[in-house]
Design a protein around this motif. Structure first.
Motif, short mmCIF file in Angstrom:
data_model
loop_
_atom_site.label_atom_id
_atom_site.label_comp_id
_atom_site.label_asym_id
_atom_site.label_seq_id
_atom_site.Cartn_x
_atom_site.Cartn_y
_atom_site.Cartn_z
N THR A 126 1.05 -0.84 -0.22
CA THR A 126 0.19 -0.03 0.49
C THR A 126 0.77 1.43 0.45
O THR A 126 1.89 1.05 1.14
CB THR A 126 -0.78 0.27 1.01
OG1 THR A 126 -1.61 1.60 1.13
CG2 THR A 126 -0.03 -0.21 2.11
N THR A 127 0.60 1.97 -1.41
CA THR A 127 1.39 3.97 -0.72
C THR A 127 0.19 4.68 0.60
O THR A 127 -0.76 4.22 0.28
CB THR A 127 1.08 3.92 -2.56
OG1 THR A 127 1.96 3.30 -2.95
CG2 THR A 127 1.97 5.77 -2.41
N ARG A 128 1.45 5.45 0.66
CA ARG A 128 0.87 6.32 1.95
C ARG A 128 0.77 7.70 1.73
O ARG A 128 1.98 7.69 0.88
CB ARG A 128 1.59 5.46 3.30
CG ARG A 128 1.25 4.66 3.83
CD ARG A 128 -0.55 4.17 4.36
NE ARG A 128 -0.89 2.40 4.67
CZ ARG A 128 -1.06 2.52 6.15
NH1 ARG A 128 -0.48 3.10 7.06
NH2 ARG A 128 -1.20 0.97 6.51
N THR A 129 0.08 8.17 2.20
CA THR A 129 0.21 9.34 2.02
C THR A 129 0.73 10.62 3.73
O THR A 129 -0.96 9.68 3.78
CB THR A 129 -0.60 10.46 0.71
OG1 THR A 129 -0.59 10.06 -0.89
CG2 THR A 129 -0.43 11.93 0.82
N ILE A 130 1.20 11.02 3.68
CA ILE A 130 1.53 11.96 5.13
C ILE A 130 1.33 13.13 5.53
O ILE A 130 1.34 13.69 4.18
CB ILE A 130 2.41 11.58 5.75
CG1 ILE A 130 2.69 10.21 6.11
CG2 ILE A 130 2.35 12.06 7.17
CD1 ILE A 130 3.77 9.98 6.07
N SER A 131 0.05 14.00 5.64
CA SER A 131 -0.64 15.20 5.40
C SER A 131 -0.44 15.95 6.50
O SER A 131 -0.78 14.98 7.24
CB SER A 131 -1.98 15.13 5.21
OG SER A 131 -2.32 14.23 3.48
N MET A 132 -0.41 17.50 6.32
CA MET A 132 0.58 18.13 7.84
C MET A 132 0.01 19.67 7.20
O MET A 132 0.35 19.68 5.96
CB MET A 132 1.84 17.71 8.04
CG MET A 132 3.24 18.34 7.25
SD MET A 132 4.39 18.09 7.57
CE MET A 132 4.38 15.73 7.58
N VAL A 140 5.03 7.46 0.89
CA VAL A 140 5.96 6.47 0.82
C VAL A 140 5.52 5.17 -0.27
O VAL A 140 3.75 5.03 0.09
CB VAL A 140 5.89 5.84 2.25
CG1 VAL A 140 6.61 5.03 2.30
CG2 VAL A 140 6.33 6.99 3.01
N TYR A 141 5.94 4.68 -0.92
CA TYR A 141 6.09 3.74 -2.24
C TYR A 141 5.47 2.49 -1.18
O TYR A 141 6.46 2.22 -1.29
CB TYR A 141 5.86 4.59 -3.71
CG TYR A 141 6.06 5.31 -3.92
CD1 TYR A 141 5.12 5.37 -4.59
CD2 TYR A 141 7.10 6.73 -3.37
CE1 TYR A 141 5.09 7.27 -5.19
CE2 TYR A 141 7.05 7.69 -4.44
CZ TYR A 141 5.96 8.06 -5.18
OH TYR A 141 5.59 9.69 -5.37
N GLY A 142 4.51 1.52 -1.79
CA GLY A 142 4.06 0.61 -1.05
C GLY A 142 5.21 -0.69 -1.86
O GLY A 142 6.43 -1.01 -0.98
N ASP A 143 5.20 -0.99 -3.20
CA ASP A 143 5.94 -1.30 -3.57
C ASP A 143 8.03 -1.53 -3.63
O ASP A 143 8.36 -2.42 -3.07
CB ASP A 143 6.37 -1.00 -5.29
CG ASP A 143 4.70 -2.38 -5.90
OD1 ASP A 143 4.10 -2.82 -4.63
OD2 ASP A 143 4.03 -2.00 -7.20
#
Length: 148
Positions: A126-132, A140-143
């Motif tokens: 899973t690719t995660r996106t952190i927003s602030m 953060v790319y899953g693969d």
């Protein structure tokens, strides 16, 4: 009355010069939190590969903590990885209203091969996106586990 008007004018002039500097200082806090969070994620990904252990990252609105599996293979993280200050919180935002969110929500699992998955077992990448607030997003790319 004249003195009051002069004081108000001087106060307005000072505010016009001081307010941009204050806003820049507040923006600097957000940039520092962004960099600390990005560094913690990179540390976790590289550490998972180097130790060949599952590494879990928990991000709250103002803190980041990193844990690792005690053995390999594992599907849970039980060993705390201390941060630079020696405690279990790896990084802390100086801005209490940082408003950091992870999408999709939940713990970020770095597998021993560097991939990011939605669970400790490593079944789904899973690719995660952190927003602030006040700073650009972190992806953060899953693969690959690459942190951008």
């Amino acid at each position: 009355m004249v003195e009051l008007i002069i004081v108000m004018i001087i106060g307005g002039i000072l505010a016009a010069y001081a307010l941009p500097n204050l806003m820049a200082a507040l923006g600097g806090r957000d940039d520092a939190w962004h960099d600390e969070l990005q560094g913690a994620l990179r540390f976790a990904q590289k550490g998972a590969v180097a130790r060949r252990r599952l590494t879990c990252v928990t991000v709250t609105a103002t803190t980041v903590s990193i844990t690792s599996a005690a053995v390999n293979p594992a599907s849970t993280c039980t060993a705390t990885i201390n941060g630079p200050t020696g405690n279990s919180i790896f990084a802390t935002a100086n801005n209490s209203s940082a408003g950091t969110t992870v999408s999709p929500a939940g713990t970020i699992y770095f597998q021993p091969d560097g991939r990011v998955t939605s669970d400790g077992a490593g079944t789904t990448t899973t690719t995660r996106t952190i927003s602030m607030s006040g700073a650009s997003n972190i992806t953060v790319y899953g693969d690959t586990g690459y942190v951008e």
